[in-house]
Design an enzyme around this catalytic site. Structure first.
Site, mmCIF file in Angstrom:
data_model
loop_
_atom_site.group_PDB
_atom_site.id
_atom_site.type_symbol
_atom_site.label_atom_id
_atom_site.label_comp_id
_atom_site.label_asym_id
_atom_site.label_seq_id
_atom_site.Cartn_x
_atom_site.Cartn_y
_atom_site.Cartn_z
ATOM 1 C CE LYS A 170 -0.100 0.027 5.470
ATOM 2 N NZ LYS A 170 -0.701 -0.496 6.198
ATOM 3 N NE ARG A 209 -7.058 0.309 11.527
ATOM 4 C CZ ARG A 209 -5.618 0.208 10.446
ATOM 5 N NH1 ARG A 209 -4.985 1.102 10.802
ATOM 6 N NH2 ARG A 209 -5.456 -0.844 10.135
ATOM 7 C CE1 TYR A 247 10.716 32.034 1.303
ATOM 8 C CE2 TYR A 247 10.821 29.922 1.232
ATOM 9 C CZ TYR A 247 10.937 30.544 0.391
ATOM 10 O OH TYR A 247 10.551 30.646 -0.552
ATOM 11 C CG MET A 271 7.761 22.912 -2.672
ATOM 12 S SD MET A 271 6.029 23.692 -3.268
ATOM 13 C CE MET A 271 4.742 24.501 -2.148
#
Ligand SMILES: *Cc1c(COP(=O)(O)O)cnc(C)c1O
Length: 379
Positions: free
Chosen positions: A38, A132, A265, A313
């Site tokens: 997954k 769950r 930044y 980023m």
């Protein structure tokens, strides 16, 4: 020199095979592996991982969603693919078309699957304490009602452990209770129905800490990728995880800062003395947690370079003042080895306040993957 681009993942499929055979050796021979691929195989790339496992005679896989199962089928992966999570009834036709196996998340969902009207393969989820997925283990009547539904081809029964990684006595007791509850349900169904089904309970830590259990399948994810949740995890069964994934990026340029000058930044970093910074082309969009700003590090030419300032980023800054040989074009290793040094996913996770699974599964989709394998025909 730039053939691998700005930032990339390297997969070592020989390591995958080593982890696979170590896990197979830990379990009784009657228990087969049903790897969890997954979340794009925990960021490794679902297709190369599933192909390699298929070539190693793995015939069962689990994924989180119908889309993930379809992606594997379209890549030609055969065998049983179990969708561990919820699938909306609008997608039942796709489950049917791609021969995917759906989890019955509770008895009323079983009824919805039955109303679809065509035979779907399913595994029934049992809640033994996780709260769950699955019908609660004590609701035997509701569980048995699933066996009476038409159009369900029930091929499996499974549950999930909540604390198999914990060495605490109370957690071990809880795990034993979960095992018992699961076995009680399985025995009860076998007493009322003679349709055969397979049982599975363990993920990675279930295998490593409860290796004596002998169910039909086990569902390892993390361990197969050669990672542990935390750097100092101990396991009952001996296991030498070999990391499958390395995460690397390119030094794009060097900057000299005078004492007192700031960078990035928020001007969050200020040089205390003459400092050389390397600008590296990887950022939080590639999966480097922004939380590692001023905390994490990378390896360049076998030496440690701290991450300084705020991670952007697409880029970040490393202090390479103590690595005078560093030049633009060098590789910076964020997960993996360089010289004699290594950074593991678990170490990155610990610094970022999370677990390896999260770090790996969030690696950016824009990272290209390159494969090394000494004995893989066409992964
Ligand atoms: C993700 C998952 C696994 C694999 O877990 P690991 O700890 O990575 O081995 C197994 N079973 C279920 C139900 C899962 O959701």
């Amino acid at each position: 020199m730039y053939e691998k681009g700005r930032a990339w993942i390297e997969l070592n499929l020989d390591s995958l095979k080593s982890n696979l055979s170590q896990l197979q050796a830990i379990l009784p021979s009657s228990c087969a592996l049903m790897p969890a691929v997954k979340a794009n195989a925990y960021g490794h790339g679902a297709i190369p991982i599933a192909r390699t496992l298929s070539q190693q005679n793995i015939t069962h896989f689990c994924v989180a969603s119908a889309e993930e199962g379809i992606q594997l089928r379209e890549a030609g992966i055969p065998g049983e693919i179990l969708v561990l999570g919820y699938t909306h009834p609008e997608q039942f036709e796709e489950l049917y078309h791609y021969h995917l196996t759906q989890t019955v998340v509770d008895a009323s969902y079983g009824l919805e699957i039955s109303r679809f009207g065509k035979e779907l393969s399913v595994h029934v989820g049992i809640d033994t304490g996780m709260r769950r997925l699955g019908e609660r283990s004590e609701n035997l009547d509701r569980i048995l009602s699933i066996w009476n539904l038409p159009h369900l081809k029930i091929t499996g029964l499974f549950s999930h452990l909540c604390v198999p990684d914990s060495p605490k006595e109370a957690d071990i007791l809880f795990t034993h209770r979960q095992i018992q509850r699961f076995q009680t349900v399985a025995r009860c169904i076998r007493g009322k129905s003679n349709r055969p089904f397979a049982c599975h309970l363990q993920g990675s830590y279930g295998i490593l800490n409860y290796p004596h259990l002998s169910f039909d399948y086990a569902r390892p994810g993390l361990a197969l990728y050669g990672a542990l949740s935390q750097p100092d995890d101990h396991t009952l069964a001996p296991f030498s995880p070999r990391p499958v994934l390395s995460l690397k990026a390119r030094v794009e340029s060097l900057k000299s800062l005078h004492a007192g000058e700031s960078a990035g930044y928020g001007l969050a970093y200020t040089a205390k003395q003459e400092t050389t910074l390397a600008v590296v082309s990887i950022g939080y969009a590639d999966g480097i947690p922004r939380e590692l700003s001023g905390k994490g590090s990378a390896l360049i030419r076998g030496k440690t370079a701290p991450i300084v300032g705020r991670i952007c980023m697409d880029q970040l800054l490393l202090d390479v003042s103590l690595i005078p040989k560093a030049v633009p074009g060098d590789e910076a290793v964020f997960i993996g080895t360089s010289g004699g040094k290594a950074i593991t996913a678990a170490q990155v996770a610990e610094k970022a306040g999370t677990i390896s699974n999260e770090i790996l599964s969030r690696l950016g989709s824009r990272l290209p993957r390159t494969i090394t394998c000494h004995n893989c025909p066409n992964a």
